[in-house]
Design a protein around this motif. Sequence first.
Motif, PDB file in Angstrom:
ATOM      1  N   ILE A 226      -2.608  -4.596   8.065  1.00 12.06           N
ATOM      2  CA  ILE A 226      -2.772  -3.266   7.489  1.00 12.06           C
ATOM      3  C   ILE A 226      -4.034  -3.250   6.635  1.00 12.06           C
ATOM      4  N   GLN A 227      -4.762  -2.155   6.701  1.00  6.81           N
ATOM      5  CA  GLN A 227      -6.011  -1.991   5.969  1.00  6.81           C
ATOM      6  C   GLN A 227      -5.809  -1.049   4.780  1.00  6.81           C
ATOM      7  N   THR A 228      -5.675   0.245   5.030  1.00  3.91           N
ATOM      8  CA  THR A 228      -5.502   1.226   3.962  1.00  3.91           C
ATOM      9  C   THR A 228      -4.870   2.489   4.538  1.00  3.91           C
ATOM     10  N   TRP A 229      -4.329   3.313   3.630  1.00  2.00           N
ATOM     11  CA  TRP A 229      -3.907   4.663   4.008  1.00  2.00           C
ATOM     12  C   TRP A 229      -5.121   5.582   3.966  1.00  2.00           C
ATOM     13  N   GLN A 230      -5.222   6.462   4.939  1.00  2.00           N
ATOM     14  CA  GLN A 230      -6.284   7.460   4.938  1.00  2.00           C
ATOM     15  C   GLN A 230      -6.033   8.451   3.804  1.00  2.00           C
ATOM     16  N   PRO A 231      -7.056   8.833   3.029  1.00  2.00           N
ATOM     17  CA  PRO A 231      -6.846   9.774   1.919  1.00  2.00           C
ATOM     18  C   PRO A 231      -6.200  11.079   2.378  1.00  2.00           C
ATOM     19  N   LEU A 232      -5.347  11.619   1.516  1.00  2.00           N
ATOM     20  CA  LEU A 232      -4.714  12.933   1.714  1.00  2.00           C
ATOM     21  C   LEU A 232      -3.837  12.985   2.957  1.00  2.00           C
ATOM     22  N   SER A 233      -3.286  11.842   3.386  1.00  2.00           N
ATOM     23  CA  SER A 233      -2.524  11.858   4.632  1.00  2.00           C
ATOM     24  C   SER A 233      -1.475  10.749   4.641  1.00  2.00           C
ATOM     25  N   ARG A 234      -0.718  10.724   5.729  1.00  2.00           N
ATOM     26  CA  ARG A 234       0.211   9.623   6.007  1.00  2.00           C
ATOM     27  C   ARG A 234      -0.285   8.812   7.201  1.00  2.00           C
ATOM     28  N   ASN A 235      -1.580   8.707   7.336  1.00  2.00           N
ATOM     29  CA  ASN A 235      -2.182   7.934   8.419  1.00  2.00           C
ATOM     30  C   ASN A 235      -2.541   6.543   7.912  1.00  2.00           C
ATOM     31  N   LEU A 236      -2.008   5.536   8.570  1.00  2.00           N
ATOM     32  CA  LEU A 236      -2.222   4.148   8.161  1.00  2.00           C
ATOM     33  C   LEU A 236      -3.247   3.496   9.082  1.00  2.00           C
ATOM     34  N   LEU A 237      -4.279   2.903   8.487  1.00  2.00           N
ATOM     35  CA  LEU A 237      -5.305   2.188   9.249  1.00  2.00           C
ATOM     36  C   LEU A 237      -4.863   0.742   9.430  1.00  2.00           C
ATOM     37  N   VAL A 238      -4.877   0.272  10.674  1.00  2.00           N
ATOM     38  CA  VAL A 238      -4.413  -1.073  11.017  1.00  2.00           C
ATOM     39  C   VAL A 238      -5.475  -1.748  11.873  1.00  2.00           C
ATOM     40  N   GLN A 239      -5.708  -3.023  11.620  1.00  2.00           N
ATOM     41  CA  GLN A 239      -6.581  -3.822  12.486  1.00  2.00           C
ATOM     42  C   GLN A 239      -5.702  -4.700  13.360  1.00  2.00           C
ATOM     43  N   ALA A 240      -5.877  -4.593  14.672  1.00  2.00           N
ATOM     44  CA  ALA A 240      -5.107  -5.384  15.632  1.00  2.00           C
ATOM     45  C   ALA A 240      -6.039  -6.382  16.309  1.00  2.00           C
TER      46      ALA A 240
ATOM     47  N   LEU B 290       0.848  -1.196   0.000  1.00  2.00           N
ATOM     48  CA  LEU B 290       0.000   0.000   0.000  1.00  2.00           C
ATOM     49  C   LEU B 290       0.882   1.244   0.000  1.00  2.00           C
ATOM     50  N   LEU B 291       0.666   2.157  -0.947  1.00  2.00           N
ATOM     51  CA  LEU B 291       1.399   3.412  -1.011  1.00  2.00           C
ATOM     52  C   LEU B 291       0.591   4.530  -0.378  1.00  2.00           C
ATOM     53  N   SER B 292       1.272   5.377   0.399  1.00  2.00           N
ATOM     54  CA  SER B 292       0.606   6.542   0.984  1.00  2.00           C
ATOM     55  C   SER B 292       0.238   7.524  -0.123  1.00  2.00           C
ATOM     56  N   ALA B 293      -0.573   8.513   0.202  1.00  2.00           N
ATOM     57  CA  ALA B 293      -1.078   9.457  -0.800  1.00  2.00           C
ATOM     58  C   ALA B 293       0.047  10.199  -1.507  1.00  2.00           C
ATOM     59  N   ASP B 294       1.139  10.505  -0.813  1.00  2.00           N
ATOM     60  CA  ASP B 294       2.252  11.232  -1.430  1.00  2.00           C
ATOM     61  C   ASP B 294       3.256  10.306  -2.101  1.00  2.00           C
ATOM     62  N   LYS B 295       2.961   8.992  -2.134  1.00  2.00           N
ATOM     63  CA  LYS B 295       3.809   7.981  -2.782  1.00  2.00           C
ATOM     64  C   LYS B 295       5.197   7.877  -2.133  1.00  2.00           C
ATOM     65  N   GLN B 296       5.313   8.281  -0.884  1.00  2.00           N
ATOM     66  CA  GLN B 296       6.605   8.253  -0.209  1.00  2.00           C
ATOM     67  C   GLN B 296       6.762   7.091   0.771  1.00  2.00           C
ATOM     68  N   LEU B 297       5.646   6.541   1.244  1.00  2.00           N
ATOM     69  CA  LEU B 297       5.702   5.459   2.227  1.00  2.00           C
ATOM     70  C   LEU B 297       5.010   4.224   1.658  1.00  2.00           C
ATOM     71  N   LEU B 298       5.682   3.090   1.763  1.00  2.00           N
ATOM     72  CA  LEU B 298       5.130   1.809   1.333  1.00  2.00           C
ATOM     73  C   LEU B 298       4.879   0.950   2.568  1.00  2.00           C
ATOM     74  N   ALA B 299       3.635   0.557   2.784  1.00  2.00           N
ATOM     75  CA  ALA B 299       3.288  -0.331   3.896  1.00  2.00           C
ATOM     76  C   ALA B 299       2.957  -1.707   3.333  1.00  2.00           C
ATOM     77  N   TYR B 300       3.286  -2.751   4.093  1.00  2.00           N
ATOM     78  CA  TYR B 300       2.935  -4.101   3.670  1.00  2.00           C
ATOM     79  C   TYR B 300       2.869  -5.022   4.878  1.00  2.00           C
ATOM     80  N   SER B 301       2.243  -6.188   4.679  1.00  2.00           N
ATOM     81  CA  SER B 301       2.122  -7.191   5.734  1.00  2.00           C
ATOM     82  C   SER B 301       3.210  -8.244   5.567  1.00  2.00           C
ATOM     83  N   HIS B 302       3.647  -8.803   6.690  1.00  2.00           N
ATOM     84  CA  HIS B 302       4.650  -9.861   6.657  1.00  2.00           C
ATOM     85  C   HIS B 302       4.234 -10.983   7.600  1.00  2.00           C
ATOM     86  N   SER B 303       3.989 -12.154   7.007  1.00  2.00           N
ATOM     87  CA  SER B 303       3.674 -13.356   7.789  1.00  2.00           C
ATOM     88  C   SER B 303       4.903 -14.244   7.800  1.00  2.00           C
TER      89      SER B 303
END
Length: 717
Positions: free
Chosen positions: A239-253, A191-204
Amino acid sequence: MDKMQLGPWTFTPGDYSIRDKAQRIELEPLLSKLLHYFIEHPGKIISRQQLVDAIWQQSYVDDNAINRAMSELRKALQHPDVPQSLIKTHHRKGYSLQLPHQPDAPIEPSADEKPKTSAGSTQYKRSIPLWLVALATLLLVGTAAVYYFSSQKPASLSKNSKLDDKPQVLQMDIVTRQKITWFKGIESRPLLSADKQLLAYSHSQPDGTVRAIVRKLGMGTGSALQEVVIEGNNSLYSIQTWQPLSRNLLVQAISKDGQRCEYQNYDFSKYPQYQVKTLTSCAGLNFGTAQQSADGQWLYYSKGSGGLYSSNALLAENLTTGAVQTLLAAPSAGLGVTMLALSADGSKLAYILMPESNKPDIYIYDPSSREHTRLASLPFPLILLGLDWSNDQSSLILPGGDGILQLKVADKTKSLLKFPEGVIVGELTLLAEDQAYISSFTAGSASQNAMQLIKIEQPFNAAKRKITVLSDTEGSTADLAVSPIDSSSYAFSANWTGSWQLWMNNKGQNVQLTELTPDDKRLSGINWSGDGRYIAFNKQGNLHLYDTQRQQLINKLESNDVGQAVWLPDNSGLVLTRLQGNSQNLWQLDLVSNELTQLTFSAGTFAQFDAQGQLHYHRDGKLLRYVDGGKNDIELKTNADTNFMALWLLQGQKQYRFGMLGHLELHDIVTGETQSSQLPYQLLAIHPDPHNPDQLYATVFVTPELALEFIQWKPKR
């Protein structure tokens, strides 16, 4: 009198009419009064007696009169923009009015201790990423999950073509392809953040640890790789999604025992530092993704009422007040709402709706107008693990197999970017229109080397429990069924030779029974006839029988619509799950005449017979006893615990069920006693032994090696 809005309809009680943009319908006074009463009690279940008292105001009203009035009201409210009836029937309870954006009762937070969030490196077992729900569901359904357009050839279509059925297929060449992650295990959901600067991913990881990783991109040649890891010893982090227009990452724990769940917001605006905020509680594992609105006020997610296999509704929760609104009620069967994707500005919400046929419908929801618009309906059953918007927000992007389907929002036209052989795209996030970070995890391909069969002795006695892996041969093993006449023999499916085949283990020796055409489509739904002669199974939606006496394969039904099958108690035929059009029902096949008879008419799956030979089946997370395939069928159980799959396996006088986090339960019908256990495995299916109640077999998930990749493509010349 004031006008009232009912989705696309405007209701005016004063002149007994409903109106949309194109038409006006006059209602009979009784129907108008009935509708008005429902509007005064939105979302509430109203019993038939309450309707009699409030509407008819008589001491007695014939049931047929109520049925007729409800049927006529439903018919009047039918609308092409509303995929489900606005009036919902609640079995043996009454009726309720389900409207777009209709508030429901808020979800109550768990009373248990909230899970902790940690950046430490402590590891734990018995964790499972959320996208494995898709895999387990695919295993249970037992139908072929093939990518819609994988076999389509390039088409030459005019610019004016509506492209209603077939897409324009565009062959692509890969310009750049490189691996970007190197951990052992599965790296997925980029998942890329809105500014394309941060890449989030899951690791099992292979030991069961599931964590979230956030990487800073564009650091330049020679720069040290910088990643932030979200993990802990008490919870799995999805990880779920990046919030639009931000660098806020939605995570389910979710806690490893499945008892606690919450959505969390990770603010990475000052990366690598971050702040964590708990948004709300959740119901546990779910198939799909959640989205937080651009202003942070709303959380959109899907939720089922009966466990992992029940149908999901689309909900919106106000994070300030806690009020939950039903944007789209769950369909009567199928997976319901799965993947969600907010546009970059947060103004549109795209989602995938899986009806009982599991043939995906792609919709867009507009929060401002509360309108749902269907963009496309794919004609084959499949499970999609990705949904994204193009960078210019003009199209929706659906990855699957060897291609990416693009749906134009404006005119609903389709085009398919077809990649060369060897490029598998299960999930992706776009960096540019011709560049993406991808995961090769798909509902089908990742399962080829990720399943093993185990035998569990004394599963409900932790002190005496013994677990044995049935084979260490390279490749996957999946379904299993023990011979009903010989406890030392069982049939199973295995992908040991480059394709899925039927095998038999007899007194410890494995023998290959079939030589089916090599492909990567799984063989499933293994079931023995009661006399031990025939073994039924399905592959690519076709029913096959193996005659153990003649050692002969019989291609019984080649209709491409057959799922799980079970033998009749007298061995004269089978009860089948069939996918036809938008329906999934049970049919009976006569073995001699080959005649097919439809048994259920309002969805039915997972047929089973009890010790007395009585047919049972499942519908929307409920276990029912068959009477006539309609309203007289008897509901026996409904799942209220999200730790368990909403599926009961009957074996003699016992009922089994399981959960993906290793939960196992046994209910004795005679004594009423229930036993439970927690196994150190990720369970995908269980297979009771008909000869030994203290022994069962299970299909478990074994973490394969899957890395993220970066690809760039261009049109093929």
